[in-house]
Design a protein around this motif. Structure first.
Motif, PDB file in Angstrom:
ATOM      1  N   LEU A  33      40.610  35.942  40.920  1.00 54.05           N
ATOM      2  CA  LEU A  33      40.200  36.835  39.837  1.00 54.05           C
ATOM      3  C   LEU A  33      41.341  37.783  39.467  1.00 54.05           C
ATOM      4  O   LEU A  33      41.551  38.091  38.286  1.00 54.05           O
ATOM      5  CB  LEU A  33      38.955  37.634  40.247  1.00 54.05           C
ATOM      6  N   TYR A 153      37.016  29.319  35.038  1.00 56.22           N
ATOM      7  CA  TYR A 153      37.299  30.698  34.656  1.00 56.22           C
ATOM      8  C   TYR A 153      38.597  30.696  33.857  1.00 56.22           C
ATOM      9  O   TYR A 153      39.581  30.081  34.258  1.00 56.22           O
ATOM     10  CB  TYR A 153      37.436  31.584  35.890  1.00 56.22           C
ATOM     11  N   ALA A 180      32.327  35.919  35.120  1.00 55.88           N
ATOM     12  CA  ALA A 180      33.645  36.157  35.715  1.00 55.88           C
ATOM     13  C   ALA A 180      34.683  36.416  34.634  1.00 55.88           C
ATOM     14  O   ALA A 180      35.586  37.253  34.809  1.00 55.88           O
ATOM     15  CB  ALA A 180      34.054  34.971  36.582  1.00 55.88           C
ATOM     16  N   THR A 184      37.040  39.883  34.254  1.00 55.52           N
ATOM     17  CA  THR A 184      38.501  39.939  34.197  1.00 55.52           C
ATOM     18  C   THR A 184      38.982  40.419  32.833  1.00 55.52           C
ATOM     19  O   THR A 184      39.989  41.142  32.742  1.00 55.52           O
ATOM     20  CB  THR A 184      39.110  38.564  34.521  1.00 55.52           C
ATOM     21  N   TYR A 210      29.566  38.299  38.620  1.00 60.30           N
ATOM     22  CA  TYR A 210      30.674  39.240  38.760  1.00 60.30           C
ATOM     23  C   TYR A 210      30.443  40.446  37.850  1.00 60.30           C
ATOM     24  O   TYR A 210      30.062  40.293  36.683  1.00 60.30           O
ATOM     25  CB  TYR A 210      31.995  38.561  38.385  1.00 60.30           C
TER      26      TYR A 210
END
Length: 492
Positions: A33, A153, A180, A184, A210
């Motif tokens: 990540l 991702y 996710a 980010t 997330y």
């Protein structure tokens, strides 16, 4: 993250995961990540998005600098919420596809995959018990078939590419995300918009979900993915609403199985109490989160009470400070490239593969990631000749680069999914089809070559070279070499 990979094949495998981070890869190595955040910083698209959010904030508070600064992170979160579409699990399965769990276990290791699956099952069983398991969220039929939706991702450019799956929708969003991606994206935007230091970014997460916690100068924000985000005032209001049983219950309703705390400095695995986040940084987060949420979150308290084992940090805090003074994508690329040279196999080094930079020392990582692709292997099963492979490439009607620029390399699964690619993208597709075909001669595969120059891409097989711009034979490739791949690149 295997920063001290012992063999060439281990190094290539580590970098291939950075080139295409996905749900199970990130569950096993949460620092992927951080790799995604760093890769985003090198994308001009991110900085263009920053300018749009700033313009929106200026329009809203034209003569009130203090108000604009105080609200800019909320403006950013609202902008992402309005301009990006969230993709739910079964939508992802339908549009992107599914992968066989047996294949994922074999490639990544059964123990790590099954640990992540247990947490995912808990999360969705909980939603079912709460009456919140809608058809778009119900992954259990897919699991029962031994499959799992393909959750890749992506950098912001990959999120933009996903718009192609929306067809001729009149008002397309800027991108398509999963949680996710939202974590980010909001983290890196907060850094370049509001000056929130990378040292003050934390993801509260489980492999199923997330979320992002941000702080700056006494301000705190929690983004629970789309569409829910809080500053201190809105969080306190939520916890005081009629029927609420307090902050712990309000948090658990959104993230009931908190399993990890991820920072660019490292990761705390709550179940084991192992932390590569240094103690001062972890203590600071505990204080900040307590001040925001109004309590010490139960699972964090249990981990602290059981005792934290501190390990070597994933990154030096002094390196993060260089990321807090960036002026644009080119500056970010230079800073991250310099850090990567000094720290091979670090998150900085891996970020160059995540952004799919052509100028990397181990391009075999891209080939390894390509050969893992579910769609690539499906297409290769129908390839029995050089002509068959060329025919697959010839069916890709689009000529635009998947990631928006010729110096960024798309993987074959992306080209097949989005049905577009420039000569670079289609070149890797063609070369990968040849190597993945079970029907082609292994000796001929060993002599095959993909050559990307500054203006063209060439693939050589069975003594013939073709130009990917036209799929026509050429005698002498021209141009300065940018990247060369052979089968041996998988081991060097």
């Amino acid at each position: 993250m295997n920063v001290n990979a012992r063999t060439s094949s281990e190094r290539i495998e580590t970098l291939s995961r950075a080139a295409n981070p996905a749900l199970f890869e990130a569950a096993i190595d949460p620092q992927l990540l951080t790799v995604l955040m760093l890769a985003n910083l090198m994308s001009p698209t991110l900085w263009q998005l920053r300018d749009k959010v700033l313009a929106r904030a200026h329009a809203k508070y034209p003569n009130e600098d203090h108000l604009r600064q105080a609200h800019i992170t909320l403006e950013m979160l609202a902008y992402v919420n309005q301009h990006f579409t969230h993709n739910y699990p079964m939508n992802t399965a339908q549009k992107v596809g599914v992968a066989e769990l047996s294949d994922i276990r074999q490639r990544l290791g059964a123990a790590g995959v099954d640990d992540a699956l247990d947490l995912i099952r808990q999360h969705f069983h909980h939603r079912d018990e709460q009456g919140l398991l809608t058809p778009a969220l119900d992954i259990f039929p897919v699991l029962e078939q031994g499959n799992f939706p393909i959750f890749n991702y992506s950098t912001i450019d990959g999120l933009r590419a996903m718009r192609r799956l929306l067809g001729h929708k009149k008002h397309k969003p800027m991108g398509v995300t999963i949680c996710a991606d939202e974590a980010t994206l909001t983290a890196t935007l907060a850094n370049i918009l509001h000056g929130i230091s990378f040292a003050d970014i934390f993801l509260l997460a489980t492999p199923a979900h997330y979320t992002t916690f941000l702080r700056k100068d006494g301000e705190r924000f929690w983004c629970n993915g789309k569409p829910e985000f809080f500053d201190k005032h809105t969080w306190d209001k939520t916890c005081a609403a009629p029927g609420s049983t307090g902050p712990q219950a309000a948090f658990a309703a959104r993230l009931p199985f908190l399993d990890r705390l991820i920072s660019p400095l490292g990761t705390l695995r709550i179940s084991t109490g192992e932390s590569s986040i240094p103690k001062p940084a972890l203590d600071r987060f505990l204080d900040e989160s307590r001040a925001f949420f109004g309590c010490t979150l139960d699972l964090l308290k249990q981990a602290v009470d059981s005792g934290i084992t501190f390990q070597t940090p994933s990154i030096d805090a002094s390196d993060l400070r260089a990321l807090d003074r960036l002026s644009g994508a080119d500056h970010a690329r230079q800073v991250i490239s310099d850090l990567a040279k000094a720290q091979p196999m670090s998150v900085f080094d891996q970020a160059l593969y995540c952004i799919r930079d052509l100028d990397v020392p181990y391009p075999g990582a891209y080939l390894a990631a390509a050969l893992h692709g579910t769609k690539l292997r499906g297409a290769a099963a129908r390839v029995a000749s050089w002509a068959d492979a060329c025919a697959v490439v010839d069916t890709i009607a689009g000529s635009e680069p998947v990631l928006g620029a010729r110096d960024r390399l798309a993987l074959p699964d992306e080209v097949l999914l989005f049905q577009t690619g420039d000569d670079v993208d289609k070149g890797l597709l063609l070369f990968s089809l040849l190597l993945a075909s079970a029907a082609l001669d292994e000796t001929e595969k060993a002599s095959a070559q993909l050559r990307i120059t500054d203006h063209a891409t060439y693939c050589t097989f069975q003594g013939q070279t073709i130009d990917l711009r036209t799929l026509s034979p050429v005698v002498t490739p021209t141009g300065r070499d940018r990247l060369i791949l052979t089968q041996a690149s998988l081991n060097t």
